[in-house]
Motif scaffolding. Structure first.
Motif, PDB file in Angstrom:
ATOM      1  N   LEU A   1       0.831  -1.201   0.000  1.00 22.56           N
ATOM      2  CA  LEU A   1       0.000   0.000   0.000  1.00 22.56           C
ATOM      3  C   LEU A   1       0.876   1.266   0.000  1.00 22.56           C
ATOM      4  CD1 LEU A   1      -2.895   1.080   0.108  1.00 22.56           C
ATOM      5  CD2 LEU A   1      -2.723   1.077   2.614  1.00 22.56           C
ATOM      6  N   ARG A   2       2.001   1.217   0.740  1.00 24.46           N
ATOM      7  CA  ARG A   2       2.904   2.360   0.758  1.00 24.46           C
ATOM      8  C   ARG A   2       3.516   2.588  -0.642  1.00 24.46           C
ATOM      9  NH1 ARG A   2       3.983   4.182   5.869  1.00 24.46           N
ATOM     10  NH2 ARG A   2       3.489   2.754   7.589  1.00 24.46           N
TER      11      ARG A   2
ATOM     12  N   THR B   1      -9.607   3.734   4.805  1.00 21.14           N
ATOM     13  CA  THR B   1      -9.997   3.120   6.087  1.00 21.14           C
ATOM     14  C   THR B   1      -9.315   1.773   6.228  1.00 21.14           C
ATOM     15  OG1 THR B   1     -11.960   2.180   5.046  1.00 21.14           O
ATOM     16  CG2 THR B   1     -12.202   4.330   6.093  1.00 21.14           C
ATOM     17  N   VAL B   2      -9.728   0.973   7.187  1.00 17.38           N
ATOM     18  CA  VAL B   2      -9.090  -0.320   7.455  1.00 17.38           C
ATOM     19  C   VAL B   2      -9.245  -1.242   6.256  1.00 17.38           C
ATOM     20  CG1 VAL B   2      -9.109  -2.357   8.968  1.00 17.38           C
ATOM     21  CG2 VAL B   2      -9.544  -0.071   9.915  1.00 17.38           C
TER      22      VAL B   2
ATOM     23  N   GLN C   1      -7.930  -4.598  -0.450  1.00 15.62           N
ATOM     24  CA  GLN C   1      -8.189  -3.229  -0.862  1.00 15.62           C
ATOM     25  C   GLN C   1      -8.650  -2.419   0.345  1.00 15.62           C
ATOM     26  OE1 GLN C   1     -11.630  -4.504  -3.530  1.00 15.62           O
ATOM     27  NE2 GLN C   1     -12.385  -2.517  -2.788  1.00 15.62           N
ATOM     28  N   THR C   2      -8.646  -1.092   0.189  1.00 20.77           N
ATOM     29  CA  THR C   2      -8.991  -0.203   1.308  1.00 20.77           C
ATOM     30  C   THR C   2     -10.121   0.711   0.893  1.00 20.77           C
ATOM     31  OG1 THR C   2      -7.265   1.272   0.562  1.00 20.77           O
ATOM     32  CG2 THR C   2      -6.699  -0.203   2.357  1.00 20.77           C
TER      33      THR C   2
ATOM     34  N   PHE D   1     -10.279   7.258 -12.276  1.00 18.75           N
ATOM     35  CA  PHE D   1     -11.027   8.129 -11.363  1.00 18.75           C
ATOM     36  C   PHE D   1     -12.362   7.484 -10.983  1.00 18.75           C
ATOM     37  CE2 PHE D   1     -14.095  11.515 -10.551  1.00 18.75           C
ATOM     38  CZ  PHE D   1     -13.462  12.197  -9.521  1.00 18.75           C
ATOM     39  N   MET D   2     -13.062   6.945 -11.988  1.00 12.10           N
ATOM     40  CA  MET D   2     -14.364   6.331 -11.732  1.00 12.10           C
ATOM     41  C   MET D   2     -14.220   5.101 -10.834  1.00 12.10           C
ATOM     42  SD  MET D   2     -16.648   8.189 -13.226  1.00 12.10           S
ATOM     43  CE  MET D   2     -18.061   7.095 -13.253  1.00 12.10           C
ATOM     44  N   LEU D   3     -13.239   4.243 -11.127  1.00  9.64           N
ATOM     45  CA  LEU D   3     -13.107   2.993 -10.378  1.00  9.64           C
ATOM     46  C   LEU D   3     -12.623   3.211  -8.957  1.00  9.64           C
ATOM     47  CD1 LEU D   3     -11.593   0.602 -13.078  1.00  9.64           C
ATOM     48  CD2 LEU D   3     -13.939   0.686 -12.254  1.00  9.64           C
ATOM     49  N   VAL D   4     -11.745   4.210  -8.790  1.00  8.22           N
ATOM     50  CA  VAL D   4     -11.144   4.399  -7.463  1.00  8.22           C
ATOM     51  C   VAL D   4     -12.010   5.265  -6.571  1.00  8.22           C
ATOM     52  CG1 VAL D   4      -9.156   5.334  -6.208  1.00  8.22           C
ATOM     53  CG2 VAL D   4      -8.825   4.033  -8.323  1.00  8.22           C
TER      54      VAL D   4
END
Length: 584
Positions: free
Chosen positions: A65-66, A120-121, A131-132, A190-193
């Motif tokens: 993730l980093r 979030t978690v 995924q977050t 943009f749409m997916l995230v």
């Protein structure tokens, strides 16, 4: 899940390989380097998706993730690529680079060091990928979204504007590829995230079309050599002539190294953005620019002023540059005439001295030969008188000496007479009149009738002879010298046979006088036309001064022609000469 991860890693490696391939096509091109950096950052970004599949818990997911925090870098590089492609790289000065990459650095560092502020978690979805969910309470999320939207809009606007402006089909097609393959994936990401994150199964793979389509676009770009900025810079650097670009405010915007050196400057900063009038003298400012501001000019001689205000003569052309229907400036292309001018001045001075020397030599030859005639005639007369009156009083040795004196005086008289005739050729008025060449031949035959009769010579005209504008007296002298030589250098075994003919060429008439005499050795074909050059010694039966053929050569040259000989020793001689048709 492992197989999907391997496929994703393979895609990332392929992206990096494509970037490297484009980079090594030409490392000098900025657009190739930017594309390579884009592919490297995109490859690293895509790999994080494989990590999201391979992670087994939150601890092993966090490092991926980093790394995922580098996602703004390929977005910024995509816009950077578009700016260079659309010839707007000048916007990326220090301020422009800060505006482009400053937010990238801020967002990237935030996502690397504080990844759970934006999200979030984490949890593992039904497809086995970690995924977050988005943290809608965090203002950093909205900063990222705003920046994402802004980058997409700028990319589309710049690409679309350039697409409408450009006229060349290949460049137009290339621009369309880049706009589509950067803008559409940005929109999809943009749409997916941000809009429908639940469907963000593999949200990084929508970027893959950017690398592949842009690679194809770059291939077309390099194939058509469409990078006009780089191409123009290469052309300007390699030009042997000087080149100066001037904008519509009459200020210098570009100058090549040849022009800098010519003007005596060491760096472009010393001359860029100066008015063009600063390197032109006042007369040429009026004549070359103010009188003809909208006119292309070819090969006009003007004077440039170097940094010390010294004039430099140049041959210059001006080409107006238009953007659509508006004049935006002009190009000055030319070459330095300093060396040519110096050579011309030197040549003119040399010609002046040469003409002066020739005039003095002609005057000397005329005066010397003319003034020597009288004392030599007196010496010759008294020697002959002494020989006739006191011949019986001399012994054999004295009579032999006396004969040498008489012979020498006669030879000297002949030489002086020949020299006087030679010098007169250029001093007498070269008036040309219409003359029938057949009449000239008859005059020569009549003048040499005793020699012709004595040697049983035959003269035959084998073709029609033209009527030409020539100098009458010189033309007689030309034919008489050549015919008398044919009789003098006869073959003792057969009577002289002389044949005269002429043929018409485009710009002249060519005459040929052929004999059946003793001929001339091939080694002496050029030597015989040099004054005082004789092929036979003083004691030879072929007496002469060595001036006759030199006179013939000068007469032919006075009639804008050439004379040459074809001969083999023992097999006769052909003298050819041309006479111009356009003598006035």
């Amino acid at each position: 899940m492992v197989y999907i991860s391997f496929i994703i890693i393979a895609v990332a490696i392929a992206t990096i390989v494509i970037g490297t391939y484009i980079l090594f096509q030409d490392k000098r091109k900025a657009i190739n380097r930017i594309y390579a950096y884009f592919c490297y950052s995109l490859g690293a970004y895509i790999v994080t998706t494989a990590g999201f599949y391979l992670a087994s818990d939150i601890e092993s997911f966090t490092p991926w993730l980093r790394i995922n925090g580098i996602w703004p870098i390929p977005i910024a590089l995509a816009l950077h690529f578009t700016l260079v492609l659309t010839e707007r790289a000048h916007l990326l000065n220090k301020k422009g680079l800060f505006l482009l990459y400053g937010p990238v650095l801020f967002i990237t560092l935030n996502d690397i060091f504080f990844p759970f502020q934006t999200y979030t978690v984490p949890f593992q979805n039904n497809f086995g990928m970690w995924q977050t969910p988005l943290n809608t309470a965090n203002p950093m999320l909205y900063i990222q979204m705003s920046w994402f939207v802004l980058m997409t809009i700028i990319n589309v606007l710049i690409g679309s504007k350039y697409y409408l402006e450009v006229k060349e089909p290949a460049r137009k097609q290339l621009t369309l590829y880049v706009v589509l393959c950067t803008s559409i994936p940005l929109f999809i990401s943009f749409m997916l995230v941000y809009i429908i994150p639940l469907f963000a199964i593999i949200p990084r793979l929508e970027w893959i079309p950017i690398s592949f389509f842009t690679a194809y676009a770059l291939y077309r770009y390099n194939n058509y050599n469409l990078n006009s900025k780089i191409a123009a810079a290469d052309i300007i650097r390699s030009m042997s002539n000087f080149l100066i670009l001037v904008n519509k405010e009459e200020k210098i915007t570009e100058i090549n190294s040849h022009a800098l050196s010519l003007l005596g400057y060491n760096a472009m900063d010393q001359v860029l953005h100066k008015p063009i009038t600063s390197i032109l003298n006042e007369a040429d400012q009026e004549r070359f620019f103010l009188d003809e501001p909208e006119t292309n000019i070819s090969n006009r001689e003007v004077n440039l002023m170097d940094r010390n205000k010294n004039p430099i003569p140049v041959l210059i052309s001006k080409a107006i540059i238009y953007n659509k229907f508006e004049r935006i400036g002009y190009a000055l292309i030319g070459s330095d005439l300093s060396e040519l001018k110096a050579a011309q001045a030197s040549l003119l001075e040399y010609n002046r001295k040469l003409m002066q020397s020739n005039e003095e030599l002609k005057r000397f030859a005329h005066i010397a030969s003319h003034d020597l005639q009288e004392p030599l005639r007196m010496v010759h007369s008294y020697v002959q008188l002494l020989d006739s009156r006191y011949k019986e009083a001399f012994d054999d040795t004295a009579r032999e000496f006396m004969s040498y004196v008489v012979e020498g005086a006669q030879r000297m008289s002949d030489l002086i007479k020949g020299l006087l005739d030679y010098s007169r050729l250029d001093r007498e008025d070269a008036e040309f009149e219409s003359v029938d060449t057949l009449d000239i031949v008859e005059i020569v035959e009549n003048s040499l009738r005793y020699s012709i009769k004595e040697n049983n010579a035959k003269i035959k005209v084998e073709s029609a002879l033209p009527t030409l504008k020539v100098n009458h007296n010189q033309f007689i002298q030309l034919f008489q010298n050549l015919v008398s030589n044919a009789i003098k250098y006869r073959n003792e075994d057969i009577p002289p046979s002389i044949k005269i003919k002429a043929k018409e060429n485009r710009n002249n008439w060519e005459f040929c006088i052929r004999d059946n005499g003793i001929g001339i050795n091939e080694n002496y074909h050029q030597k015989i036309f040099v004054i005082f050059q004789r092929l036979h010694g003083k004691k030879s039966k072929y007496q002469g001064t060595g001036i006759g053929l030199a006179i013939c050569k000068r007469i032919v040259e006075n009639h804008q022609g050439k004379i040459w000989v074809n001969s083999t020793e023992g097999d006769g001689t052909e003298f050819h000469f041309t006479i111009s048709k356009t003598l006035n």
